[in-house]
Structures are given as C-alpha cells and as structure tokens.
Design a protein around this motif. Structure first.
Motif, PDB file in Angstrom:
ATOM      1  N   PHE A 198      15.538  45.106  14.130  1.00 36.87           N
ATOM      2  CA  PHE A 198      14.224  44.460  14.065  1.00 36.87           C
ATOM      3  C   PHE A 198      14.224  43.261  13.129  1.00 36.87           C
ATOM      4  CE2 PHE A 198      13.644  48.789  15.367  1.00 36.87           C
ATOM      5  CZ  PHE A 198      12.753  48.674  16.413  1.00 36.87           C
TER       6      PHE A 198
ATOM      7  N   ALA B  70       7.963  48.705  12.829  1.00 32.82           N
ATOM      8  CA  ALA B  70       9.399  48.698  13.113  1.00 32.82           C
ATOM      9  C   ALA B  70      10.073  49.964  12.587  1.00 32.82           C
ATOM     10  CB  ALA B  70      10.047  47.460  12.494  1.00 32.82           C
TER      11      ALA B  70
ATOM     12  N   SER C  25      14.187  48.396  25.601  1.00 31.75           N
ATOM     13  CA  SER C  25      14.561  49.448  24.656  1.00 31.75           C
ATOM     14  C   SER C  25      13.765  50.723  24.894  1.00 31.75           C
ATOM     15  CB  SER C  25      14.365  48.975  23.219  1.00 31.75           C
ATOM     16  OG  SER C  25      13.002  48.761  22.958  1.00 31.75           O
TER      17      SER C  25
ATOM     18  N   ILE D 187      20.773  52.639  23.905  1.00 26.22           N
ATOM     19  CA  ILE D 187      20.592  51.312  23.338  1.00 26.22           C
ATOM     20  C   ILE D 187      20.278  51.439  21.852  1.00 26.22           C
ATOM     21  CG2 ILE D 187      19.811  50.062  25.386  1.00 26.22           C
ATOM     22  CD1 ILE D 187      17.221  51.092  23.006  1.00 26.22           C
ATOM     23  N   ALA D 188      20.477  50.340  21.143  1.00 27.14           N
ATOM     24  CA  ALA D 188      20.085  50.285  19.729  1.00 27.14           C
ATOM     25  C   ALA D 188      19.289  49.013  19.539  1.00 27.14           C
ATOM     26  CB  ALA D 188      21.313  50.271  18.842  1.00 27.14           C
ATOM     27  N   GLN D 189      18.424  49.012  18.554  1.00 22.01           N
ATOM     28  CA  GLN D 189      17.610  47.820  18.336  1.00 22.01           C
ATOM     29  C   GLN D 189      17.581  47.456  16.856  1.00 22.01           C
ATOM     30  OE1 GLN D 189      13.904  47.866  20.418  1.00 22.01           O
ATOM     31  NE2 GLN D 189      13.265  45.870  19.670  1.00 22.01           N
TER      32      GLN D 189
ATOM     33  N   ILE E 121      14.477  55.184  17.914  1.00 19.55           N
ATOM     34  CA  ILE E 121      15.780  54.824  18.471  1.00 19.55           C
ATOM     35  C   ILE E 121      16.884  55.649  17.809  1.00 19.55           C
ATOM     36  CG2 ILE E 121      17.452  52.940  18.601  1.00 19.55           C
ATOM     37  CD1 ILE E 121      15.004  51.093  19.013  1.00 19.55           C
ATOM     38  N   ASP E 122      16.717  55.933  16.509  1.00 23.40           N
ATOM     39  CA  ASP E 122      17.708  56.751  15.813  1.00 23.40           C
ATOM     40  C   ASP E 122      17.595  58.217  16.192  1.00 23.40           C
ATOM     41  OD1 ASP E 122      18.695  54.575  14.498  1.00 23.40           O
ATOM     42  OD2 ASP E 122      17.524  54.857  12.686  1.00 23.40           O
TER      43      ASP E 122
END
Lengths: 294, 358
Positions: free
Chosen positions: B87, A186, B56, B83-85, A193-194
């Motif tokens: 966890f 993760a 994502s 998008i943001a995720q 994603i960042d």
C-alpha cells in the motif's frame, strides 16, 4: 553564563501565584493545620501533633480500622469496575459503526449518560432499583431473585457497580473508538491479504493502536472511581451498615457528621497522598511504555 | 502462475448507474500476462486504485469477472487469492519484530517451524533486511517499513502477483530510486506478475514493460513505454506522458494535409474526410517538432524560449494556438520563425482517439 537579572518578571507571575495561593495552597494548609489539632467544639483547638496520623495508619485503632476498611472497599470497587468497563468499552468501540449517519447517532447515545449530573445519576438508580416502586428492582424481585439494596450488601454492591458501568463505560468506549479511527484502512486490507484472523487483527493492529488511549482511559476511570462519592452516597448512603462506605463518604461522615475535624483532615491528607502516589505510578508506566515504543 | 483476465469488467460505487459518468470503472476487457511488469498510470480519481482493489479482491466488481489462469476468482476472498498487495503507506505490525512481521502471513496459514524460518530468512536476505530481523517494526524508517510490507507479500511461496498501490509516495527521493531498482531486480529474479499503480510517469515508464494509461475510469492505452511516447492512442496519453506533453491542435483534415487555422501541415499519409460533427485534431510531440529560421517550414511566432538544462524548448504560436517545440542546438531566433515537423510523427485524432491507418 551571565544572564541579565530582571526582577520585573515577578510582576507577571504574581497574579498566578495569588490565584494558586487562594485556590489551593491556603486551603491545603488549613487542612494541614486542622490535622495536627483536636477540637471539642466552641472553636477551641488543642495541639495534637501527629497523633491523628499515628491512629490513622494503625488498623488496630478505631480510626485506623475504619480508614483501612473504606480503603479496601474503594480498591475493590475500582478493580471491579475497571475489570468490567475496560473490556466492555473495547467491545463497544469495536462494534461501533465506522461511517455513515449511524456514527453520529451512536456517539450521541453513548455520550448521554456522561452528560447527566452525578447526583441525578444517583437519583435515577436509587429509584430505578427500588424493590417496591423501581422498575428494575420490582422486576428482579418478581422474577424470584431476592434483591434489595437497602438491606442486602451484595444487592447494594451490584447496584452501584452496574450504575458506574452504565455511567462511565461510554468514556472508555469513546476513547477506544478515537484510537480505532486513527487506523488507516490499508492496515485492515493488508491484514486480510496476510490471512490474519479476526483475533490476530485485534491483537496486532487494533490493540497496539488503542494502547495509549486505553492507558488514559484506565487512569481516568481509576482516579474517578477511587474518589467516587456522589452516586453511591445518593443511592445507598454508604449502607447497608458500612458496606458501601468508600473513603470519601467516610471522610464526609467524619468531618460533617461527627465534626471530627482533626481526624478528617488527617484522613484527607493521607487519602490525597495515596491518590498522588497512584497517579505517579500510572504516569511513570505510561511514559516508560511510550519511550519503549519510540 | 497467474495470467490475469478482466472479463467485461465494470464497477460503480453508487447503486443503479444510469450514465457512463456513474461508473468508477467503465466496462473493459483485458488480459495481463504472467510474469509481466505492468504499471497503471493515471491522475488521481481515474479508477486505477479501484481496478487494483478488484484484482486483489478487496472489492467485488459490480459487473464482469476476474480470472486468474482461467479460474474465476471474482467472488473469492482476498486471502484465498495468491496475490499480495503493497500500500501507499507502509503497513507494519508495530509491536512485532521484523522477523515476526515477515512470518505473519505464513503462520496465519498454519505453517510452523523450520519451513517458516527458512522462508523468512530467504526473503529478508533478498530485501537486505537480515540485520534488522530482531528489531521491532515500529521504530524503522519508511523505506524499511515498505520493504517489510513487500516482504510479507513475497514470503508466501504461492504468490503469483504483487500489486503495488503508489508504494513510493512516502519514501525519500534518494531512496525511491534505490527501492525501484530493487523492485526491478526482484521482478527479474522471481517469476512474478507485478502491477504497479502510480501517477508518476517516470516511475511507470522505468518500472514497467507495459504501461496501462487510465483516464476517467477507462483504459485509454496499453503499451510499451516507447509506444506511449511515439504513438499515443488518445490525446490524454499525449498530454499526460512527456514533459512538456504532446501539442494538440484543432485541425481540418484534407487528404494528406492538416489545416490549422488555414496553415497547411503535411501528414505521412492520406486520411478520408471525417464525418460531420467529429472533432478532429492533430498531435505532435515537442520532440518531433523543431524550430527553424523563418520561411523554411510552418510559420509560427516565438513567445519565449525555455532552457530545461539538457534541451531548450520554444513556446510558439501557430495560427494563434500555443505549441511547444524543440530548439536545435546553436539556433537563435525570435519573433517570426518556422517549425519543421516529422510527418510520420504527426498523428490525427478524431474525438480524442487516434485515427489508425486503414
């Protein structure tokens, strides 16, 4: 506070005390005993007080001079191999596969150098690097680069540094790999994603997670390299001249070569204290870092 | 912003899938509206995380396309999608302060100075993180860390959808409710599409406007929480949602009557007789089946009564098939009894799927 006194407990501690006494305390005291005496052979000993220690810590004397020289060589060697093995180990760990059969294969290959007895490692490199029959030495010389570890100081140093890197980088790599494996997927996904760059991932995720194992790796590699004896002794025997004579090699020369038991004993005590002091510094730094993070 | 379209999407982890069973995600086509709050609900291994990762961009689907507002993003890397995720386990950069954590996605995108500062402070205020801004991320509690993970998603001004992958798993129970309310409030305040993966029906039903129930790599039903409850499209949905779940009894359908082991149960409308070889069942929720004294309805045998605190549930047997039914207040029966079912709430299933009115 009234605690019931139970002297029987001593009985349980006794075996440990005996073992420690015979394995550590008595030999250590023997060394301390030698270090305050002088001998001219014939098993005759003369009281010398702290004379050897005064000589040892005074670089203008013969004894002090060679001790300081050996110490500097040792520190330089440790600094060089740490500067190479730590970044290299991290790089190797980062490029190791994360899953599949390649993991097992890589681990075996990496562990191989560490499984070889130290004097065998020395022998391998002693032969490998010879300029007449050694594959490495011969090829390097044929390429036009003068290389002879028995005659040239720089060649000798390069040989033992490369040998140590070959022998021990795996340890750093394996420890770092263990640290890397503890990072959940993760983290990498979140970093993607960042929009984090490869460098940002390394600095903010991988390096912090490797911090602790890295400190252990540095500690182990420093101690080992600071106490190194077998491999350089087998390859260069401390030469050419005294250029690769480290403290432990010098110690053996003094004690077994010249049979100066008193000087050698004083030197080993000081050597030991230096190692203990450095250990203490490392330990303090590690626990401080841990506490700051908690 | 983002209307998410999954066009003929399918995914398999193994190469060369031969049968349906090789697909982690069976072919599907769905459109998810901008600004909706969706929950992906299903047991472990049903493919919901796979679906989330495809949206994502952490995973590229083996078939089909993902469209954001009609734009094909199937092969777009995750950092280029808006998008943001969040966890399951909170992801916090331990060595950075909370402030730097929140600023990280902006700085990575080349933003600097007052623009970053204003945005970070705005999001911190929204998530009640302002007092912690100067603290290091490593020492915070799990719920604060999870808020930071969420904050890193919200901080980007271009984010149109936030994906949550079981985000409350490691949160203390008493904080779960608080954090979930926070999410709902955020959803109302910001015009964002939220997709929330969970296996907890309470979480799904309280969070989402639309619940997407998944089973075995397939979306079995997509609907409002009340639809899932009153009209499960699949016996799996009936089982999975509600506690206790829907009663599913093998039955023969004969016009407007279902026969369970020879006992007739009235249905709301007539059904055409199904083709041979199709398994037919009826499903009725315990909430729509009441226990009654013997001789007033469908005869059953009472096994035991369970007191759930707010209500009582009777475990009964209908022609040998176990069933859970509601016990009305004040009624006490044992042994032989009857069950009254609301005909409109007795659904007919063929091979597990709801038979809709023609």
């Amino acid at each position: 506070m009234d605690k019931p006194l139970n002297q029987k407990a001593w009985l349980f501690v006794l075996p440990v005390l005996l073992i420690v006494a015979f394995s550590a305390l008595i030999p250590l005291m023997t060394v301390v005993n030698y270090s305050v005496q002088d001998t001219f052979g014939n098993n005759q000993f003369f009281w010398n007080g702290i004379g050897w220690y005064i000589d040892l810590l005074d670089p203008t004397t013969d004894l002090g001079g060679r001790f300081l020289d050996a110490l500097w060589r040792n520190l330089l060697f440790s600094a060089i191999i740490l500067a190479i093995e730590v970044p290299l180990g991290i790089a190797v760990a980062l490029s190791m596969p994360r899953d599949g059969w390649r993991v097992a294969a890589t681990l075996v290959v990496l562990a191989l150098p560490m499984l070889i007895p130290w004097n065998v490692v020395g022998t391998i490199w002693q032969i490998f690097a010879r300029e007449d029959i050694g594959l490495l030495g011969y090829v390097v010389n044929r390429l036009g680069i003068p290389y002879n570890y028995t005659a040239d100081t720089l060649s000798a140093w390069i040989t033992i540094v490369v040998m140590d890197v070959w022998h021990w980088t795996s340890l750093v790599a394996l420890l770092c790999y263990a640290g890397l494996r503890s990072i959940p997927d993760a983290f990498y996904q979140a970093a993607r994603i960042d929009g984090a760059s490869r460098w940002a991932v390394f600095m903010n995720i991988q390096l912090p997670k490797m911090n602790r194992v890295l400190l252990i790796a540095v500690l182990l590699r420093f101690m080992d390299s600071f106490m190194i004896y077998t491999e350089p002794f087998v390859v260069t025997g401390g030469g050419p001249g005294n250029s690769t004579t480290f403290v432990s090699i010098d110690l053996v020369k003094l004690a077994l070569g010249q049979f100066d038991l008193g000087k050698a004993a004083a030197m080993s005590i000081v050597y030991n204290l230096i190692i203990l002091a450095i250990c203490w510094v490392f330990y303090t730094v590690m626990t401080r870092l841990d506490a700051r993070r908690g | 912003m983002a209307r998410i379209e999954l066009a003929d999407l399918a995914h398999h982890y193994r190469p060369n899938p031969a049968t349906d069973a090789d697909y982690a995600l069976k072919p599907m086509h769905h459109v998810w509206d901008q600004g909706g709050a969706y929950a992906l609900l299903g047991p472990s291994g049903c493919g919901k995380t796979t679906l989330l990762n495809i949206i994502s961009g952490l995973l590229i689907p083996s078939r089909g396309r993902v469209l954001f507002d009609g734009k094909d993003v199937t092969h777009l890397p995750t950092e280029s999608r808006n998008i943001a995720q969040v966890f399951q386990f909170p992801v916090v950069y331990d060595t950075m302060t909370v402030y730097d954590n929140l600023a990280f996605p902006l700085r990575n995108r080349g933003l600097r100075g007052p623009a970053v500062d204003a945005r970070v402070r705005e999001i911190a205020a929204l998530l009640d993180l302002t007092p912690d801004l100067t603290r290091r991320g490593g020492g915070l509690t799990a719920d604060a860390k999870q808020k930071i993970s969420l904050g890193r998603g919200l901080v980007r001004p271009d984010v149109a959808a936030i994906l949550f992958d079981e985000p409350l798993t490691v949160i203390d129970p008493h904080l779960k409710w608080e954090l979930r309310s926070k999410l709902k409030a955020l959803h109302r305040a910001l015009d964002l599409t939220m997709i929330y993966v969970t296996h907890d029906q309470t979480e799904a039903l309280t969070f989402a406007d639309t619940v997407v129930v998944m089973h075995d790599g397939r979306v079995v039903q997509m609907g409002r929480p009340d639809e899932l409850f009153e009209k499960p499209a699949h016996t799996f949905v009936g089982h999975f949602i509600g506690s206790p779940g829907m009663n599913v009894l093998p039955a023969e359908i004969d016009g407007a009557t279902a026969r369970v082991g020879g006992v007739g149960i009235p249905l709301a409308r007539g059904y055409t007789a199904p083709a041979a070889g199709i398994r037919t069942e009826i499903g009725v929720r315990p909430e729509f089946a009441r226990l009654a004294p013997a001789g007033t309805g469908v005869p059953v045998r009472v096994r035991r009564i369970e007191d759930l605190g707010r209500r009582r549930i009777a475990r009964v047997e209908l022609a040998g098939h176990p069933m859970a039914v509601t016990v009305p207040d004040g009624l006490s029966v044992s042994g032989e009894a009857s069950v009254l079912m609301e005909p409109a709430m007795v659904h007919v299933y063929a091979d597990g799927r709801l038979v809709e009115a023609a």
